[in-house]
Design an enzyme around this catalytic site. Structure first.
Site, PDB file in Angstrom:
ATOM      1  N   TRP A 224       6.431  -7.386  -0.679  1.00  0.00           N
ATOM      2  CA  TRP A 224       5.888  -7.515   0.887  1.00  0.00           C
ATOM      3  C   TRP A 224       4.640  -8.325   0.918  1.00  0.00           C
ATOM      4  O   TRP A 224       4.329  -8.935   1.763  1.00  0.00           O
ATOM      5  CB  TRP A 224       5.660  -6.147   1.542  1.00  0.00           C
ATOM      6  CG  TRP A 224       5.004  -6.139   2.731  1.00  0.00           C
ATOM      7  CD1 TRP A 224       5.724  -5.898   3.958  1.00  0.00           C
ATOM      8  CD2 TRP A 224       3.712  -5.820   3.096  1.00  0.00           C
ATOM      9  NE1 TRP A 224       4.998  -6.013   4.870  1.00  0.00           N
ATOM     10  CE2 TRP A 224       3.734  -5.872   4.452  1.00  0.00           C
ATOM     11  CE3 TRP A 224       2.615  -5.695   2.490  1.00  0.00           C
ATOM     12  CZ2 TRP A 224       2.585  -5.550   5.137  1.00  0.00           C
ATOM     13  CZ3 TRP A 224       1.423  -5.536   3.248  1.00  0.00           C
ATOM     14  CH2 TRP A 224       1.461  -5.552   4.470  1.00  0.00           C
ATOM     15  N   HIS A 225       3.804  -7.829  -0.264  1.00  0.00           N
ATOM     16  CA  HIS A 225       2.540  -8.757  -0.385  1.00  0.00           C
ATOM     17  C   HIS A 225       2.663 -10.254  -0.444  1.00  0.00           C
ATOM     18  O   HIS A 225       1.857 -10.868  -0.107  1.00  0.00           O
ATOM     19  CB  HIS A 225       1.725  -8.005  -1.568  1.00  0.00           C
ATOM     20  CG  HIS A 225       1.006  -6.797  -0.718  1.00  0.00           C
ATOM     21  ND1 HIS A 225       1.551  -5.552  -0.990  1.00  0.00           N
ATOM     22  CD2 HIS A 225      -0.506  -6.288  -0.446  1.00  0.00           C
ATOM     23  CE1 HIS A 225       0.843  -4.569  -0.681  1.00  0.00           C
ATOM     24  NE2 HIS A 225      -0.164  -5.088  -0.270  1.00  0.00           N
ATOM     25  N   GLY A 226       3.759 -10.536  -1.057  1.00  0.00           N
ATOM     26  CA  GLY A 226       4.110 -12.076  -1.305  1.00  0.00           C
ATOM     27  C   GLY A 226       5.167 -12.241  -2.250  1.00  0.00           C
ATOM     28  O   GLY A 226       5.398 -11.548  -3.167  1.00  0.00           O
TER      29      GLY A 226
END
Lengths: 535, 420
Positions: free
Chosen positions: A338-340
């Protein structure tokens, strides 16, 4: 538009507040939601005009799907619900992950593929997750929003649109609707202004000052420069503080803006480095994301795995443990993703999954041996271990790629040698001759490339380190100081700063706020993005 | 904390303690901000406002020193020039916008930026077009600009360049930032110390005589500059020590020509004349001679495809082979040429005859002459090597020391400038 940009500080925010005041005095309260929605769109438009239609399409389709879920029954209701989930996941995948995964997938298939020329819309991860949560909640029977304007404002409010918190409809529905004007009080405006000032100071002054020391080290690591042991350790620990102040500052600002415009946003941050284990850390760090992952990922996966295991007639204790570890690792894997869309973020998430699993093993081990040590020393030791574990994982989070992370870890482990730079030796006093004589610290093949900018002398770096640590561990946090949603009633620390005490609308606090605002404004001129803006 | 007073709306002027608090906080903040702005406005460390000028107080704009990119991006919007001089520090320090030949489209602004890369030139050109009515661009090109090892200088700020600069942006960043305050103090201090040194002028020009203020030993400075260009230190700006070739840089160059064509801007291109010890011997020591020849061929090809004239003042000619001694007529160091050399460049490009200009200085590169020109350069170099053993040996020394991972010798960095 960034919260710390000139446009936001001197134009956008004052203009929105002024308009709210005008609407309030003209007794046209019904216009407030529309005004806030337009303001949010203007705010979002400033980041990239192309992102606005992408956001509006997402809101419109989600609103229609939510109405379909509410207005249908049984099988059809399920179909609409899964369609909503599929839509949101696909939407996020297309705009955020298509280029990365497409590249890997097509290269595996041996097909040439050129990436689509579109960058991930700002905050897409946040507004997609907010809407997924909303769909699950209304499917489970929670209240829904019939008014499309209120729904659109709930998703796109500029206070949390670009970097969270991940609000849930049930948390803000009261203030979004009927009670909105009741909260638009001078008390909330005063608190919001102070909270915003504190957040701006944390971000613009502290986090930015820390980044000036951290960035050169990570940039040098990206160039595969052999880093000095001590410089790397300092940079990694300072980065840990940088992300703390960056995110904590952002959260305070979001909450402050929310208060000023009359929307009660949940706390998102609660001194995570005071956590004495990794689970406690996740209860305090990005609280709304942690809760999202717990409620919408971990719990369903854990439940499904447990049911599956029990169905195979395996020992319930083994099933329970296996389900827990499986659910933890898979949830944290998704948290990382989700962060990257890069290996560093995935590994960061998985490493947290591993740490949580180790914590569970350790807790079970302690329970079996009936070890219940609760001394001050053990508590501090646990905090240090937790902080260092989290700090190590931040290396993955900060590194642009695996090669950079490897370079940093190599230096941290001492494989580049344990050279102590002269500037540090100079402040070591009586230890200096001892270290110099040992020879161990200055082996022939040690890295001696000083990458920290020369304008930062060791004293300055140590002072910055000390101030950061002092604020993190010794001072009460904003949640403790401000009485918002009854937060200070459950304060972990007394709300005292050098005898000033908890926030009151006094001249003393006016002076403090004004100094914080002016200092932050002076620092904010060098625009730097919030770390969480890229997610 | 008990809430004693509660009003329904933000300001209905029923003055409770929260309202007093808000008003006090806002007033205090505004007062402090106004005082800071007034002080920085008077000192004006970036030379943007010209409110108050006093010799020994603020004439020398010290704030510009480490913020060339930042100041120029703002200044272009303020000055709105019709002619811009673009290029690296060679243009920045070497070409005076007040030169009479440049006066065809006034005002003229020196838009030269230190250590600029070709990609940055493109971005800054777009930025200039967005913020000013540009009619002519005089662009000085350097071989190092095309080094793909660093496509953008780390100081390049994509948030600042490429957008219309709003008055709020530049007022805020130049009057009300920590750096503006610090630079104001620096400005006052440096003006008190050296009141006769006016390094940063409002037309963007930075006269080399003030950059190389009190230069004493030209030979040592030559040596130092050649070292900087040949170093392989990954933390330093990559010049010739670490050089990578990439077609993308040529695409950027071609795009610059297209942008000018599309915006009906008259583009005057020239390859800058660095001293031959740098753009000849140091290039050769870095094994880049062949690359430089190919670079010239490619530039010439792109220019001829777009019917654009490309002048080359580099190589081995009467100016670039000037003897390295103190003082020098055409050079300050091996990279930066003097105002006299720039006068010759402009006269050649504007086809103004001057008997003082050596005939071999400046060639228009064409398909028909490029190979012959490169051959001639090679034979001139052979000649130079035979007659300038000292310069050749100094380059060899530098290469040996860099290969042995040694740092720049302290004794050579002393005595370059007079201290008083």
């Amino acid at each position: 538009m960034l919260f710390n940009s000139a446009n936001f500080l001197f134009l956008f925010l004052p203009a929105v507040l002024l308009l709210l005041y005008v609407v309030g005095t003209l007794k046209k309260q019904a216009l407030i939601p529309l005004l806030l929605f337009i303001a949010s769109m203007v705010f979002y438009y400033q980041s990239n005009p192309l992102f606005v239609p992408i956001l509006l399409v997402s809101i419109s389709i989600n609103y229609l799907l939510s109405r379909a879920i509410i207005n249908s029954f049984l099988c059809r209701r399920n179909i609409w619900f899964y369609a909503a989930l599929l839509f949101n996941i696909t939407y996020l995948a297309v705009f955020k992950y298509l280029n990365i995964f497409g590249l890997h997938l097509f290269s595996l298939l041996g097909i040439s593929w050129s990436p689509v020329a579109i960058s991930a819309p700002l905050g897409i991860s946040f507004y997609t997750f907010i809407q997924i949560a909303y769909m699950i909640d209304i499917y489970s029977g929670d209240d829904d929003e019939k008014n499309p304007l209120f729904y659109a404002l709930f998703v796109s409010n500029f206070a949390y649109l670009t970097a969270g918190p991940l609000v849930r409809y049930c948390q803000i529905k009261e203030t979004l609707k009927g009670k909105l004007l009741g909260i638009l009080s001078s008390e909330n405006l005063a608190k919001g202004l102070t909270l915003f000032a504190v957040g701006l100071f944390k971000k613009a002054v502290i986090a930015q000052s820390l980044s000036e020391i951290v960035n050169p080290v990570f940039s040098a690591a990206a160039l595969q420069v052999k880093l000095i042991y001590w410089e790397t350790w300092i940079a990694v620990i300072l980065y840990s503080f940088q992300i703390y102040f960056d995110f904590s500052g952002y959260s305070d600002m979001a909450l402050g803006i929310g208060l000023m415009i009359g929307i009660s946003i949940p706390w998102n941050f609660d001194s995570p480095y005071r956590a004495d284990n990794i689970v406690d850390f996740w209860r305090r760090w990005h609280i709304t994301l942690s809760n999202w992952i717990k409620d919408y990922l971990f719990t369903p996966v854990n439940y499904t795995l447990t049911r599956f295991g029990l169905g195979l007639n395996i020992n319930s204790s083994i099933v329970s443990n296996a389900a827990y570890y499986g659910a933890t690792l898979s949830s944290m894997f998704i948290c990382g993703l989700w962060h990257g869309a890069s290996m560093t973020f995935v590994l960061w998430g998985v490493s947290h999954g591993v740490l949580i699993s180790i914590n569970r093993l350790w807790t079970e081990f302690k329970n079996r041996l009936k070890l219940h040590i609760k001394s001050r020393f053990s508590c501090v030791l646990a905090q240090i271990v937790t902080f260092l574990s989290v700090t190590m994982t931040w290396v993955l989070f900060r590194s642009d790629n695996m090669a950079t992370a490897k370079s940093i870890f190599a230096s941290l482990s001492g494989s580049n040698g344990l050279y102590v730079p002269g500037r540090l030796l100079a402040v070591l006093g009586p230890l200096r001759p001892l270290l110099q004589k040992s020879g161990f610290f200055d082996a022939g093949n040690t890295a001696k490339n000083n990458v920290l900018p020369t304008q930062f002398d060791t004293g300055y770096i140590l002072i910055l380190l000390f101030i950061s640590a002092f604020i993190v561990w010794a001072l009460p946090n904003t949640k403790d100081i401000f009485e918002i949603n009854g937060s200070s009633q459950n304060a972990r620390m007394p709300g005292k700063i050098f005898g000033i005490g908890e926030w009151t609308p006094s001249i003393k606090w006016s002076c403090i706020s004004a100094v914080l605002i002016v200092t932050a404004v002076l620092y904010a001129g060098t625009i730097s993005e919030f770390i969480y803006f890229k997610f | 904390m008990p809430v004693q007073y509660r009003s329904l709306y933000i300001l209905n002027f029923n003055m409770n303690k929260y309202k007093v608090y808000i008003i006090a906080t806002v007033l205090l903040s505004v007062c402090m901000i106004s005082i800071i702005c007034a002080c920085t406005l008077i000192v004006d460390p970036y030379g943007l406002y010209d409110v108050y000028k006093k010799n020994g107080f603020n004439l020398q704009k010290e704030g510009v020193r480490n913020k060339i990119r930042y100041v120029k991006a703002i200044e272009i919007a303020l000055r709105r020039p019709a002619t811009v001089l673009m290029g690296s520090s060679r243009v920045h320090d070497g070409i005076n916008p007040d030169h009479p030949l440049l006066n065809q489209y006034p005002p003229v602004y020196n838009y030269g930026i230190d250590m600029i890369r070709i990609k940055e030139v493109k971005e800054y050109l777009k930025h200039a077009i967005q913020n000013a009515p540009i009619k002519r661009v005089v662009l000085g090109i350097d071989f190092f600009m095309f080094n793909a090892a660093e496509k953008l200088n780390p100081a390049f700020d994509p948030l600042l360049v490429g957008k219309k600069i709003s008055p709020l942006d530049y007022v805020y960043t130049t009057l009300l930032t920590r750096t503006a305050v610090v630079d104001s103090f620096k400005t006052m201090a440096i003006n008190r110390k050296s009141p006769d040194r006016l390094e940063f002028l409002p037309n963007g020009y930075r006269p080399a005589k003030y950059v190389f203020y009190r230069l004493k030993d030209y030979k040592k400075l030559h040596y130092y500059t050649n070292w900087i260009f040949l170093t392989k230190d990954p933390c330093s700006t990559p010049f010739y020590g670490i050089y990578k070739i990439n077609d993308e840089t040529f695409n950027d160059f071609e795009e610059i020509i297209s942008i000018c064509k599309n915006n009906k801007i008259d583009l005057m291109l020239f390859i800058t004349p660095a001293h031959c010890t740098l753009d000849g011997e140091a290039i050769s020591a870095a094994h880049l001679s062949e690359n430089m020849d190919n670079w010239k061929r490619k530039l010439m090809k792109i220019c001829s495809d777009h019917h654009t004239i490309l002048w080359d003042f580099s190589g081995y000619n009467s100016i670039t082979t000037e003897e390295v001694k103190s003082p020098m007529k055409y050079y300050w160091d091996s990279s930066h040429f003097s105002e006299l050399a720039s006068d010759y460049i402009l006269k050649r490009m504007y086809h103004i005859s001057d008997p003082n200009i050596p005939a071999d200085f400046g060639v228009i590169l064409k398909l028909s002459n490029v190979e012959q020109y490169l051959m001639e350069t090679k034979s001139k170099r052979a000649q130079y090597i035979l007659t300038h053993k000292g310069e050749i040996n100094s380059i060899r020394d530098i290469v040996k020391m860099i290969d042995a991972n040694l740092v720049f010798p302290d004794e050579l960095s002393r005595g370059i400038f007079t201290t008083n």
